[in-house]
Design a protein around this motif. Structure first.
Motif, PDB file in Angstrom:
ATOM      1  N   GLY A  51       0.810  -1.205   0.000  1.00 20.06           N
ATOM      2  CA  GLY A  51       0.000   0.000   0.000  1.00 20.06           C
ATOM      3  C   GLY A  51       0.847   1.260   0.000  1.00 20.06           C
ATOM      4  O   GLY A  51       2.061   1.232  -0.203  1.00 20.06           O
ATOM      5  N   ASN A  52       0.189   2.369   0.233  1.00 20.51           N
ATOM      6  CA  ASN A  52       0.848   3.674   0.239  1.00 20.51           C
ATOM      7  C   ASN A  52       0.649   4.320   1.601  1.00 20.51           C
ATOM      8  O   ASN A  52      -0.441   4.814   1.899  1.00 20.51           O
ATOM      9  N   PRO A  53       1.644   4.318   2.461  1.00 24.47           N
ATOM     10  CA  PRO A  53       1.465   4.884   3.807  1.00 24.47           C
ATOM     11  C   PRO A  53       1.161   6.385   3.789  1.00 24.47           C
ATOM     12  O   PRO A  53       0.649   6.922   4.767  1.00 24.47           O
ATOM     13  N   ARG A  54       1.447   7.045   2.678  1.00 22.55           N
ATOM     14  CA  ARG A  54       1.142   8.476   2.559  1.00 22.55           C
ATOM     15  C   ARG A  54      -0.111   8.696   1.699  1.00 22.55           C
ATOM     16  O   ARG A  54      -0.272   9.741   1.072  1.00 22.55           O
ATOM     17  N   ARG A  55      -0.994   7.753   1.695  1.00 21.04           N
ATOM     18  CA  ARG A  55      -2.181   7.797   0.841  1.00 21.04           C
ATOM     19  C   ARG A  55      -3.008   9.065   1.092  1.00 21.04           C
ATOM     20  O   ARG A  55      -3.440   9.733   0.152  1.00 21.04           O
ATOM     21  N   ALA A  56      -3.259   9.387   2.364  1.00 19.94           N
ATOM     22  CA  ALA A  56      -4.091  10.545   2.695  1.00 19.94           C
ATOM     23  C   ALA A  56      -3.468  11.834   2.176  1.00 19.94           C
ATOM     24  O   ALA A  56      -4.152  12.699   1.604  1.00 19.94           O
ATOM     25  N   LEU A  57      -2.150  11.974   2.336  1.00 15.59           N
ATOM     26  CA  LEU A  57      -1.457  13.162   1.850  1.00 15.59           C
ATOM     27  C   LEU A  57      -1.518  13.230   0.331  1.00 15.59           C
ATOM     28  O   LEU A  57      -1.771  14.293  -0.248  1.00 15.59           O
ATOM     29  N   TRP A  58      -1.313  12.092  -0.322  1.00 20.21           N
ATOM     30  CA  TRP A  58      -1.355  12.026  -1.784  1.00 20.21           C
ATOM     31  C   TRP A  58      -2.743  12.412  -2.328  1.00 20.21           C
ATOM     32  O   TRP A  58      -2.845  13.170  -3.298  1.00 20.21           O
ATOM     33  N   LYS A  59      -3.810  11.934  -1.675  1.00 23.41           N
ATOM     34  CA  LYS A  59      -5.161  12.249  -2.145  1.00 23.41           C
ATOM     35  C   LYS A  59      -5.477  13.731  -1.991  1.00 23.41           C
ATOM     36  O   LYS A  59      -6.129  14.338  -2.853  1.00 23.41           O
ATOM     37  N   ARG A  60      -5.001  14.346  -0.885  1.00 23.20           N
ATOM     38  CA  ARG A  60      -5.244  15.778  -0.713  1.00 23.20           C
ATOM     39  C   ARG A  60      -4.511  16.581  -1.781  1.00 23.20           C
ATOM     40  O   ARG A  60      -5.053  17.558  -2.313  1.00 23.20           O
ATOM     41  N   LYS A  61      -3.303  16.146  -2.140  1.00 22.22           N
ATOM     42  CA  LYS A  61      -2.540  16.831  -3.193  1.00 22.22           C
ATOM     43  C   LYS A  61      -3.246  16.686  -4.534  1.00 22.22           C
ATOM     44  O   LYS A  61      -3.322  17.637  -5.323  1.00 22.22           O
ATOM     45  N   GLN A  62      -3.775  15.465  -4.814  1.00 17.31           N
ATOM     46  CA  GLN A  62      -4.482  15.234  -6.067  1.00 17.31           C
ATOM     47  C   GLN A  62      -5.763  16.072  -6.138  1.00 17.31           C
ATOM     48  O   GLN A  62      -6.128  16.592  -7.194  1.00 17.31           O
ATOM     49  N   TRP A  63      -6.451  16.189  -5.013  1.00 18.54           N
ATOM     50  CA  TRP A  63      -7.682  16.986  -4.952  1.00 18.54           C
ATOM     51  C   TRP A  63      -7.399  18.450  -5.304  1.00 18.54           C
ATOM     52  O   TRP A  63      -8.084  19.057  -6.146  1.00 18.54           O
ATOM     53  N   LYS A  64      -6.377  19.016  -4.676  1.00 22.39           N
ATOM     54  CA  LYS A  64      -6.029  20.414  -4.929  1.00 22.39           C
ATOM     55  C   LYS A  64      -5.491  20.598  -6.348  1.00 22.39           C
ATOM     56  O   LYS A  64      -5.750  21.618  -6.990  1.00 22.39           O
ATOM     57  N   LEU A  65      -4.756  19.584  -6.826  1.00 19.15           N
ATOM     58  CA  LEU A  65      -4.251  19.649  -8.198  1.00 19.15           C
ATOM     59  C   LEU A  65      -5.411  19.649  -9.191  1.00 19.15           C
ATOM     60  O   LEU A  65      -5.388  20.386 -10.186  1.00 19.15           O
ATOM     61  N   ALA A  66      -6.419  18.835  -8.916  1.00 16.70           N
ATOM     62  CA  ALA A  66      -7.601  18.786  -9.795  1.00 16.70           C
ATOM     63  C   ALA A  66      -8.272  20.157  -9.858  1.00 16.70           C
ATOM     64  O   ALA A  66      -8.679  20.612 -10.934  1.00 16.70           O
ATOM     65  N   GLU A  67      -8.391  20.832  -8.716  1.00 18.67           N
ATOM     66  CA  GLU A  67      -9.010  22.161  -8.687  1.00 18.67           C
ATOM     67  C   GLU A  67      -8.172  23.179  -9.464  1.00 18.67           C
ATOM     68  O   GLU A  67      -8.722  23.990 -10.235  1.00 18.67           O
TER      69      GLU A  67
END
Length: 321
Positions: free
Chosen positions: A11-27
């Motif tokens: 898995g990805n232990p930094r999953r939560a951080l990665w998803k927040r970055k992807q969310w802001k990148l999408a915006e």
């Protein structure tokens, strides 16, 4: 110190951080996309970031997702992602509550986890019906138009469950010949292939009504008569006997008669074909004669009727009475 690197990654232990970055990148990319020409790579970058982060607002505003199926995928993917997020959060909460001296890897992003759950809070209580309501009010006309299409409404009803399937069948008109064909095969499938829908009286009534409408459509063209018996075969026995007899009464060509009798013998429950033929012969014998035509004949009306009736009983030994 840190844990030894044994080469294994789960898995990805930094999953939560990665998803927040992807969310802001999408915006960010969605805003930048408005300044670019259609077809620019930015819209694809924005689409990828939106899907990966579960950002439905950005995804549904992206021209990459202009079909009804695209919109459905966006919502279902986001719902699935929300379930994963909730599960990961509960798992990390349990680990954080253990209060170990060395925190478990991946549990240090509680702030990002809660932010993301807050952003996707709408998905927590969303049900399938709401998805299809939202597709009807999409930004794109192509999606709104497709949402009114009968085939898409059928797909939606299956996703929502049994009662939605019944509601779809009840509210769909049978006027369109091509769509009636689709409905007939849909209920044919439900009757033969799924345990979920079998034995339901409300579905049985709809199935019989739709199949009879489709059968009447087929009967209008003699070229399609060889297909009729198959659809009759899934109707209730009493309906088969009554309606198939009415159909055969108007069949006069020897080749058609032979095909239909043999199909009935093969496809209907044992003995039903004989019950149909008996009813048919009685109806033939009960018909009034043509008085004007008899004046020029040397044969009695009753004899003509008997000969016509016998023609239906010449194909199987068990039909000889």
């Amino acid at each position: 110190g840190s844990e030894p690197d044994n080469g294994r990654r789960e898995g990805n232990p930094r999953r939560a951080l990665w998803k927040r970055k992807q969310w802001k990148l999408a915006e960010q990319l969605t805003k930048a996309m408005a300044k670019q020409e259609l077809g620019s790579s930015i819209q694809f970058d924005a689409a990828i970031a939106s899907i990966l982060s579960g950002n439905t607002s950005c995804a549904l505003a992206n021209p990459c997702f202009r079909t009804w199926e695209d919109g459905l995928y966006v919502w279902l993917k986001a719902l699935s992602s929300r379930i994963e997020d909730e599960t990961c959060f509960k798992h990390n909460e349990a680990r954080r509550n253990a209060k170990c001296h060395f925190p478990f890897p991946g549990t240090e992003f509680e702030k990002e986890e809660k932010e993301h759950l807050s952003e996707t809070g709408e998905l927590a209580t969303m049900v399938e019906d709401e998805i299809f309501e939202k597709l009807q009010t999409s930004t794109f006309e192509s999606v709104r138009s497709a949402a009114r299409d009968g085939l898409r409404r059928a797909i939606a009803s299956f996703i929502m469950g049994y009662h939605s399937v019944i509601r779809f069948l009840e509210t769909t008109p049978y006027d369109d010949g091509e769509f009636l064909r689709f409905l007939a095969h849909l209920v044919f499938y439900l009757d033969l292939a799924t345990d979920l829908f079998m034995g339901r009286s409300d579905l049985d009534e709809l199935k019989n009504s739709i199949l009879l409408s489709y059968i009447n459509q087929l009967i209008r063209s003699s070229d399609l008569w060889p297909m009729v018996t198959v659809y009759f075969s899934v109707l209730p026995t009493k309906t088969i006997i009554k309606k198939y007899c009415e159909f055969l009464f108007h069949v006069d060509i020897k080749q058609d008669r032979e095909i239909l009798v043999k199909q009935a013998h093969e496809l209907f429950p044992r003995g039903v074909d004989l019950a149909i033929l008996k009813k048919l012969v009685r109806r033939i014998l009960s018909q009034p004669g043509d008085k004007e035509g008899l004046a020029n004949r040397r044969i009695q009306t009753s004899d003509l009727q008997k000969m016509k009736g016998v023609l239906w009983l010449c194909y199987f030994d068990e039909h000889i009475v």
